[in-house]
Design an enzyme around this catalytic site. Structure first.
Site, PDB file in Angstrom:
ATOM      1  N   PHE A 140      22.894  26.607  63.812  1.00 42.13           N
ATOM      2  CA  PHE A 140      22.866  26.916  65.247  1.00 42.13           C
ATOM      3  C   PHE A 140      23.286  25.679  66.025  1.00 42.13           C
ATOM      4  CE2 PHE A 140      21.157  27.087  69.504  1.00 42.13           C
ATOM      5  CZ  PHE A 140      21.540  28.354  69.909  1.00 42.13           C
ATOM      6  N   ASP A 225      24.139  17.197  63.881  1.00 35.71           N
ATOM      7  CA  ASP A 225      23.504  17.763  65.068  1.00 35.71           C
ATOM      8  C   ASP A 225      21.998  17.543  64.941  1.00 35.71           C
ATOM      9  OD1 ASP A 225      22.354  19.282  67.045  1.00 35.71           O
ATOM     10  OD2 ASP A 225      23.512  21.104  66.636  1.00 35.71           O
ATOM     11  N   LYS A 254      17.588  18.203  73.916  1.00 30.76           N
ATOM     12  CA  LYS A 254      16.169  18.563  73.885  1.00 30.76           C
ATOM     13  C   LYS A 254      15.241  17.388  74.235  1.00 30.76           C
ATOM     14  CE  LYS A 254      16.501  22.916  71.620  1.00 30.76           C
ATOM     15  NZ  LYS A 254      17.545  23.372  70.722  1.00 30.76           N
TER      16      LYS A 254
HETATM   17  C1  LIG Z   1      18.961  23.947  70.931  1.00 30.62           C
HETATM   18  C2  LIG Z   1      20.035  23.513  70.023  1.00 30.62           C
HETATM   19  C3  LIG Z   1      21.365  23.411  70.460  1.00 30.62           C
HETATM   20  C4  LIG Z   1      21.819  23.852  71.834  1.00 30.62           C
HETATM   21  O1  LIG Z   1      21.245  23.131  72.857  1.00 30.62           O
HETATM   22  P1  LIG Z   1      21.230  23.738  74.357  1.00 30.62           P
HETATM   23  O2  LIG Z   1      20.648  22.637  75.186  1.00 30.62           O
HETATM   24  O3  LIG Z   1      20.401  24.979  74.324  1.00 30.62           O
HETATM   25  O4  LIG Z   1      22.645  24.044  74.709  1.00 30.62           O
HETATM   26  C5  LIG Z   1      22.305  22.916  69.566  1.00 30.62           C
HETATM   27  N1  LIG Z   1      21.958  22.540  68.324  1.00 30.62           N
HETATM   28  C6  LIG Z   1      20.692  22.630  67.880  1.00 30.62           C
HETATM   29  C7  LIG Z   1      20.363  22.174  66.498  1.00 30.62           C
HETATM   30  C8  LIG Z   1      19.686  23.144  68.694  1.00 30.62           C
HETATM   31  O5  LIG Z   1      18.447  23.257  68.232  1.00 30.62           O
END
Ligand SMILES: *Cc1c(COP(=O)(O)O)cnc(C)c1O
Length: 400
Positions: A140, A225, A254
């Site tokens: 994701f 990521d 986050k």
């Molecule tokens: C939440 C998340 C995203 C996306 O971040 P947003 O601020 O919602 O756009 C991308 N990668 C990972 C691993 C995430 O947990």
């Protein structure tokens, strides 16, 4: 007379786009590990706004810094420098071991920047425009078109086809499946160090080390990521530190702002030299003084309050307790995780995780699921054994 919570929720349903099936509460304020809804009901928070609120609610130092910045200057555009953002950049590059940072407003935008950086780097090297990126199944990375294109989930992608081109999908923790996709057009491999939404899957050490070697041998950039698993959640500042590998490009968001919307993509000097140049990328808000002040203050608090050390120690207790649950309940078939990013795997024939989450909420505990069969535990990083015990009491009652 003022409206009650139910009336507000009904009003909200008339004007907000129905993009979420929200739980039927409106949260009003927070304090430490607890949230309160409009009716004054108290909830123990094991979600932290999806791994955002690392410091818990109402941290005085953080709140005071933001208030001070609100009175000074909120926004300047990126035509000019701002001291809070320079401070944030110095601290974030230092803790991550990266050399350069570009601030964004969200995680998805950080992924967009990472993809553009990787493509530009390859373009700078060979001038061709048909480079490929390898991403992982069940990953994701966000909901914008570029981030969605590297998100290995057909359900999220299909209605929005076509995706951006030249993305190939391999299986996470299966090095052979990645090697099979590598060719001379491959410019990057993107993955989460610990898959979050996909069900809390930490990378196998052999896998991630193999990927690093594969990238080194073929001049492929490794994009990690760490939007969810980074910023101390794993018990180290970044999850990749557990494996002794370093990415070429790193994405964070986050918890990096702890509530102020901010993300970033970072890179090594080598990548910076051959990628984004003036005119290639930009953002109006990204890294504005408020966001900079938030990141800078968060990193100060992390250092002074030794947050990562605390996570490393308290997460041992959580892990132990979750393992006990797996032994005690038939409907639980496993447990995975790293630090304070933990998941319990359900036998969905026996019990529905969604229904357990709802029962917990009714009993004053906020939890979320990940995929169809996992409940996630993502408490604020300041959680203590006492609150873990309190969580377990409510959780056991919901399972009984
Ligand atoms: C939440 C998340 C995203 C996306 O971040 P947003 O601020 O919602 O756009 C991308 N990668 C990972 C691993 C995430 O947990």
């Amino acid at each position: 007379m003022s409206k009650n919570m139910k009336e507000y929720i009904e009003e909200g349903e008339e004007v907000l786009l129905h993009a979420y099936n929200r739980y039927q509460i409106a949260l009003d304020k927070g304090e430490g590990m607890y949230l309160y809804d409009l009716d004054g009901k108290k909830y123990l928070d094991f979600c932290a706004g999806i791994a955002v609120f690392a410091l818990g609610y109402g941290n005085k130092r953080y709140n005071d810094a933001l208030k001070d910045q609100v009175d000074k200057l909120l926004h300047t555009s990126n035509y000019y420098y701002s001291v809070p953002t320079i401070e944030a950049a110095k601290k974030l590059t230092k803790v991550s071991g990266m050399d350069r940072v570009f601030f964004t407003n969200s995680g998805a935008e950080a992924i967009e920047g990472a993809i553009k950086t990787a493509r530009k780097y390859a373009y700078t090297h060979d001038g061709s425009t048909d480079h490929e990126i390898i991403a992982m199944n069940h990953s994701f990375h966000g909901r914008t078109m570029g981030a969605l294109s590297v998100t290995g989930n057909e359900k999220y992608q299909k209605p929005f086809m076509p995706m951006i081109g030249n993305i190939r999908f391999a299986d996470f923790n299966d090095l052979k499946s990645v090697k099979a996709l590598v060719n001379d057009k491959t410019c990057a491999i993107i993955m989460e160090t610990v898959q979050g939404e996909g069900g809390i899957h930490p990378a196998d050490p052999e896998f991630i080390k193999g990927i690093r070697q594969l990238c080194d041998e073929n001049d492929i950039l490794l994009i990690l990521d760490e939007i969810q698993c980074g910023m101390g959640r794993s018990g180290k500042m970044f999850a990749f530190e557990h494996y002794g590998v370093k990415p070429d490009i790193l994405t964070v968001a986050k918890a990096v702002g702890c509530g102020v919307p901010v993300g970033a993509f970072l890179m090594t000097q080598k990548v910076a030299n051959d990628s984004i140049k003036p005119g290639d990328h930009g953002t109006t808000y990204g890294g504005n003084p408020l966001a900079g002040r938030a990141v800078s203050t968060v990193l100060d608090i992390f250092e002074e309050e030794k947050i990562t050390e605390h996570v490393a120690s308290v997460s041992r207790y959580l892990t132990e307790k979750l393992e006990e649950l797996v032994m005690d309940y038939d409907c639980l078939i496993g447990h995975r995780g790293l630090g304070l990013m933990q998941g319990l795997v359900f036998d969905t024939q026996k019990r529905s995780p969604a229904e357990v989450v709802k029962t917990c909420l009714a009993n004053g505990l906020i939890l979320i699921s990940a995929g169809p069969d996992v409940i996630r535990f993502l408490p604020p990083l300041i959680v203590t054994e006492k609150e873990i015990d309190e969580m377990l009491q409510i959780f056991r009652k919901a399972l009984a």
